[in-house]
Design a protein around this motif. Sequence first.
Motif, PDB file in Angstrom:
ATOM      1  N   ASP A 142       4.439   9.513  12.941  1.00 42.80           N
ATOM      2  CA  ASP A 142       3.083   8.966  12.975  1.00 42.80           C
ATOM      3  C   ASP A 142       3.030   7.727  13.858  1.00 42.80           C
ATOM      4  OD1 ASP A 142       1.839  10.801  11.045  1.00 42.80           O
ATOM      5  OD2 ASP A 142       3.221   9.881   9.616  1.00 42.80           O
ATOM      6  N   SER A 143       1.825   7.391  14.280  1.00 43.73           N
ATOM      7  CA  SER A 143       1.624   6.264  15.189  1.00 43.73           C
ATOM      8  C   SER A 143       1.838   4.931  14.479  1.00 43.73           C
ATOM      9  CB  SER A 143       0.204   6.307  15.759  1.00 43.73           C
ATOM     10  OG  SER A 143      -0.069   5.130  16.480  1.00 43.73           O
ATOM     11  N   LEU A 144       2.487   4.013  15.176  1.00 40.58           N
ATOM     12  CA  LEU A 144       2.660   2.660  14.643  1.00 40.58           C
ATOM     13  C   LEU A 144       1.430   1.801  14.878  1.00 40.58           C
ATOM     14  CD1 LEU A 144       6.344   1.989  15.779  1.00 40.58           C
ATOM     15  CD2 LEU A 144       5.534   2.349  13.441  1.00 40.58           C
ATOM     16  N   GLN A 145       0.452   2.349  15.587  1.00 36.16           N
ATOM     17  CA  GLN A 145      -0.775   1.595  15.843  1.00 36.16           C
ATOM     18  C   GLN A 145      -1.635   1.461  14.591  1.00 36.16           C
ATOM     19  OE1 GLN A 145      -1.174   0.089  18.842  1.00 36.16           O
ATOM     20  NE2 GLN A 145       0.883   0.934  19.171  1.00 36.16           N
ATOM     21  N   ASP A 146      -1.575   2.462  13.738  1.00 38.36           N
ATOM     22  CA  ASP A 146      -2.312   2.405  12.468  1.00 38.36           C
ATOM     23  C   ASP A 146      -1.425   3.018  11.388  1.00 38.36           C
ATOM     24  OD1 ASP A 146      -4.064   2.235  10.403  1.00 38.36           O
ATOM     25  OD2 ASP A 146      -5.538   3.642  11.208  1.00 38.36           O
ATOM     26  N   VAL A 147      -0.477   2.233  10.889  1.00 43.75           N
ATOM     27  CA  VAL A 147       0.530   2.763   9.971  1.00 43.75           C
ATOM     28  C   VAL A 147      -0.053   3.125   8.616  1.00 43.75           C
ATOM     29  CG1 VAL A 147       2.395   1.521  11.101  1.00 43.75           C
ATOM     30  CG2 VAL A 147       1.215   0.466   9.170  1.00 43.75           C
ATOM     31  N   SER A 148      -1.237   2.613   8.315  1.00 42.72           N
ATOM     32  CA  SER A 148      -1.825   2.882   7.001  1.00 42.72           C
ATOM     33  C   SER A 148      -2.154   4.349   6.796  1.00 42.72           C
ATOM     34  CB  SER A 148      -3.103   2.050   6.805  1.00 42.72           C
ATOM     35  OG  SER A 148      -4.087   2.409   7.764  1.00 42.72           O
ATOM     36  N   LYS A 149      -2.217   5.120   7.888  1.00 49.85           N
ATOM     37  CA  LYS A 149      -2.559   6.540   7.780  1.00 49.85           C
ATOM     38  C   LYS A 149      -1.338   7.457   7.899  1.00 49.85           C
ATOM     39  CE  LYS A 149      -7.233   5.876   9.603  1.00 49.85           C
ATOM     40  NZ  LYS A 149      -8.212   6.218  10.684  1.00 49.85           N
ATOM     41  N   GLY A 150      -0.146   6.876   8.020  1.00 45.98           N
ATOM     42  CA  GLY A 150       1.032   7.702   8.210  1.00 45.98           C
ATOM     43  C   GLY A 150       2.072   7.506   7.140  1.00 45.98           C
ATOM     44  N   SER A 151       3.146   8.315   7.237  1.00 48.63           N
ATOM     45  CA  SER A 151       4.252   8.173   6.285  1.00 48.63           C
ATOM     46  C   SER A 151       5.616   8.363   6.939  1.00 48.63           C
ATOM     47  CB  SER A 151       4.096   9.194   5.148  1.00 48.63           C
ATOM     48  OG  SER A 151       4.220  10.523   5.633  1.00 48.63           O
ATOM     49  N   LEU A 152       5.656   8.845   8.185  1.00 48.43           N
ATOM     50  CA  LEU A 152       6.915   9.067   8.894  1.00 48.43           C
ATOM     51  C   LEU A 152       6.875   8.302  10.211  1.00 48.43           C
ATOM     52  CD1 LEU A 152       9.627  10.662   9.000  1.00 48.43           C
ATOM     53  CD2 LEU A 152       8.390  12.445  10.261  1.00 48.43           C
ATOM     54  N   PHE A 153       7.833   7.376  10.387  1.00 47.30           N
ATOM     55  CA  PHE A 153       7.756   6.465  11.527  1.00 47.30           C
ATOM     56  C   PHE A 153       9.094   6.335  12.253  1.00 47.30           C
ATOM     57  CE2 PHE A 153       4.751   5.046   8.284  1.00 47.30           C
ATOM     58  CZ  PHE A 153       3.560   5.069   8.995  1.00 47.30           C
ATOM     59  N   MET A 154       9.008   6.236  13.554  1.00 48.79           N
ATOM     60  CA  MET A 154      10.145   5.903  14.396  1.00 48.79           C
ATOM     61  C   MET A 154      10.114   4.392  14.607  1.00 48.79           C
ATOM     62  SD  MET A 154      12.538   7.686  16.218  1.00 48.79           S
ATOM     63  CE  MET A 154      11.802   9.162  16.963  1.00 48.79           C
ATOM     64  N   VAL A 155      11.104   3.695  14.062  1.00 44.45           N
ATOM     65  CA  VAL A 155      11.134   2.228  14.146  1.00 44.45           C
ATOM     66  C   VAL A 155      12.219   1.847  15.151  1.00 44.45           C
ATOM     67  CG1 VAL A 155      11.205   0.080  12.831  1.00 44.45           C
ATOM     68  CG2 VAL A 155      10.492   2.207  11.696  1.00 44.45           C
ATOM     69  N   ASN A 156      11.855   1.801  16.392  1.00 52.15           N
ATOM     70  CA  ASN A 156      12.837   1.612  17.460  1.00 52.15           C
ATOM     71  C   ASN A 156      13.520   0.249  17.424  1.00 52.15           C
ATOM     72  OD1 ASN A 156      12.561   4.163  18.735  1.00 52.15           O
ATOM     73  ND2 ASN A 156      10.592   3.510  19.598  1.00 52.15           N
ATOM     74  N   SER A 157      12.842  -0.740  16.877  1.00 51.50           N
ATOM     75  CA  SER A 157      13.425  -2.084  16.843  1.00 51.50           C
ATOM     76  C   SER A 157      14.692  -2.144  16.007  1.00 51.50           C
ATOM     77  CB  SER A 157      12.402  -3.086  16.298  1.00 51.50           C
ATOM     78  OG  SER A 157      12.016  -2.721  14.977  1.00 51.50           O
ATOM     79  N   VAL A 158      14.803  -1.248  15.014  1.00 50.22           N
ATOM     80  CA  VAL A 158      16.021  -1.201  14.195  1.00 50.22           C
ATOM     81  C   VAL A 158      16.735   0.145  14.349  1.00 50.22           C
ATOM     82  CG1 VAL A 158      15.349  -2.921  12.487  1.00 50.22           C
ATOM     83  CG2 VAL A 158      14.586  -0.555  12.183  1.00 50.22           C
ATOM     84  N   HIS A 159      16.300   0.945  15.351  1.00 51.45           N
ATOM     85  CA  HIS A 159      16.938   2.226  15.695  1.00 51.45           C
ATOM     86  C   HIS A 159      16.986   3.171  14.485  1.00 51.45           C
ATOM     87  CE1 HIS A 159      18.074   0.112  19.312  1.00 51.45           C
ATOM     88  NE2 HIS A 159      18.701  -0.790  18.587  1.00 51.45           N
ATOM     89  N   MET A 160      15.859   3.279  13.814  1.00 52.37           N
ATOM     90  CA  MET A 160      15.800   4.099  12.602  1.00 52.37           C
ATOM     91  C   MET A 160      14.524   4.922  12.541  1.00 52.37           C
ATOM     92  SD  MET A 160      17.307   1.825   9.461  1.00 52.37           S
ATOM     93  CE  MET A 160      19.083   1.604   9.279  1.00 52.37           C
ATOM     94  N   MET A 161      14.596   5.976  11.728  1.00 51.22           N
ATOM     95  CA  MET A 161      13.411   6.705  11.326  1.00 51.22           C
ATOM     96  C   MET A 161      13.215   6.445   9.834  1.00 51.22           C
ATOM     97  SD  MET A 161      12.396  10.755  11.618  1.00 51.22           S
ATOM     98  CE  MET A 161      12.261  10.677  13.406  1.00 51.22           C
ATOM     99  N   THR A 162      11.982   6.174   9.451  1.00 45.13           N
ATOM    100  CA  THR A 162      11.672   5.835   8.067  1.00 45.13           C
ATOM    101  C   THR A 162      10.605   6.761   7.519  1.00 45.13           C
ATOM    102  OG1 THR A 162      12.236   3.506   8.344  1.00 45.13           O
ATOM    103  CG2 THR A 162      10.738   4.051   6.548  1.00 45.13           C
ATOM    104  N   LYS A 163      10.841   7.244   6.306  1.00 48.10           N
ATOM    105  CA  LYS A 163       9.875   8.087   5.588  1.00 48.10           C
ATOM    106  C   LYS A 163       9.442   7.355   4.320  1.00 48.10           C
ATOM    107  CE  LYS A 163       7.620  11.817   4.231  1.00 48.10           C
ATOM    108  NZ  LYS A 163       7.136  11.243   2.969  1.00 48.10           N
ATOM    109  N   LEU A 164       8.145   7.096   4.204  1.00 46.24           N
ATOM    110  CA  LEU A 164       7.627   6.474   2.993  1.00 46.24           C
ATOM    111  C   LEU A 164       7.575   7.500   1.861  1.00 46.24           C
ATOM    112  CD1 LEU A 164       4.654   4.320   4.356  1.00 46.24           C
ATOM    113  CD2 LEU A 164       7.101   3.807   4.304  1.00 46.24           C
ATOM    114  N   ARG A 165       7.890   7.074   0.676  1.00 43.35           N
ATOM    115  CA  ARG A 165       7.890   7.973  -0.477  1.00 43.35           C
ATOM    116  C   ARG A 165       6.461   8.394  -0.802  1.00 43.35           C
ATOM    117  NH1 ARG A 165      12.044   6.865  -5.428  1.00 43.35           N
ATOM    118  NH2 ARG A 165      12.281   9.067  -6.022  1.00 43.35           N
TER     119      ARG A 165
END
Length: 418
Positions: A142-165
């Motif tokens: 999902d887009s990091l521009q509006d994270v409130s609407k997503g649950s799966l994110f590529m977080v490049n600053s920490v080289h990780m992918m994160t899935k919200l429960r």
Amino acid sequence: MIDSHSLVKSSTEHFAAFLDGELDSDKNHVMLKRRKVEEEFENKEELQPLMKDECTHPGTIKQMCNHCGKILQAESGVAISYIHKGIRLQNHEIVRHRNADTENPLRHKKLYLVLDLDHTLLNSTGLRAMTSQEEHLKSQTDSLQDVSKGSLFMVNSVHMMTKLRPFVRTFLKEASEMFELYIDTMGDRAYALEMVELLDPQREYFSGRVISRDDRTQINKKDLDIFLGHESAVLILDDTEEVWQTNKENLIVMERYFFFASSCCRFRFNCKSLAELKRDESETDGALATVLKVLKKIHYMFFDEPKDNLVDRDVRQMLKTVQKEVLKGCKIVFSRAFPTIDRAENQHLWKMAEQLGATCVTKLDSSVTHVVSTDVGTKKAQWAVKHNKFLVLPRWILAANYRWQKQPEQNFSVNEVS
């Protein structure tokens, strides 16, 4: 000047905001006050004994006493860096602040809730640790521009992918109406702040109340020692019981959220991850939805059930009361359910069953309701079959612990020798 009485009257976030304003002047205000005091003494050497007698230096900011302004020779006290970098408080000042600060949330019918991040609210994996069966997720983030609407994110600053429960956003919204929320994670501060940005993009829930491993007083342990709220009003949600050695009575142990394979591997679970299975937890019947009901019940018991003085109530006792309802009326005998090296009553599973309200015994009699075993061939297991008692796997107790209600025995029946 930072008055220690201002510290007591404020909540954690107000205190942090207050410090920010005071520190913008870079000590000038405090040093000006000291200079004015010094001018009143012809012999300035008289100042230091007086200051020493009058001030116990309850807290410091970068070696400067936050009460009298004296520059101390060495740092002392407990670092409370998650509130403001460089601040330290003496133990008696922490206790005083806890006692005073707890009154504010209670007046607004709020308790404190400390939340772990990984495997409790979300699951992260290193990009290089993703399996071939998880690669498809890289095109579904999902887009990091509006994270409130997503649950799966590529977080490049920490080289990780994160899935919200699943259910986490609803959980935080409803929990924040009953609790002052804190994050407490074993991750470093940079990672913690990135995750909080995903969970709370509008900064509605945490207001800087984020404790990372960089802020902790002990390595690989969590503790409420740097928490400025009274322990009698604090609940903790965490998937790892072992790290809370001194605060287990405040702890609700969460079922781990294993969305990525790297987490399964880390905890030695020989199974496919939810991502590999292309599944996820239930939004309405998952771990967070379940524990929210428990939190609401405890909150109601604390504030709405008639009792004595509010400040004398203890949320830990209410947690115990709710837990003991789960397996109330069950009388359990264990058979080949855990190693026999130690006494049965010292085993984790035995203690968990008792914590959930069950009675655990070592000998069979007609009042026994359940035999917990991994092997249908033991004498006690055969006795259960013969006398029409429930014969269940140890996972039945674990499931009850996570689900906060007695589970259907037929879903955990012992069918064959393991």
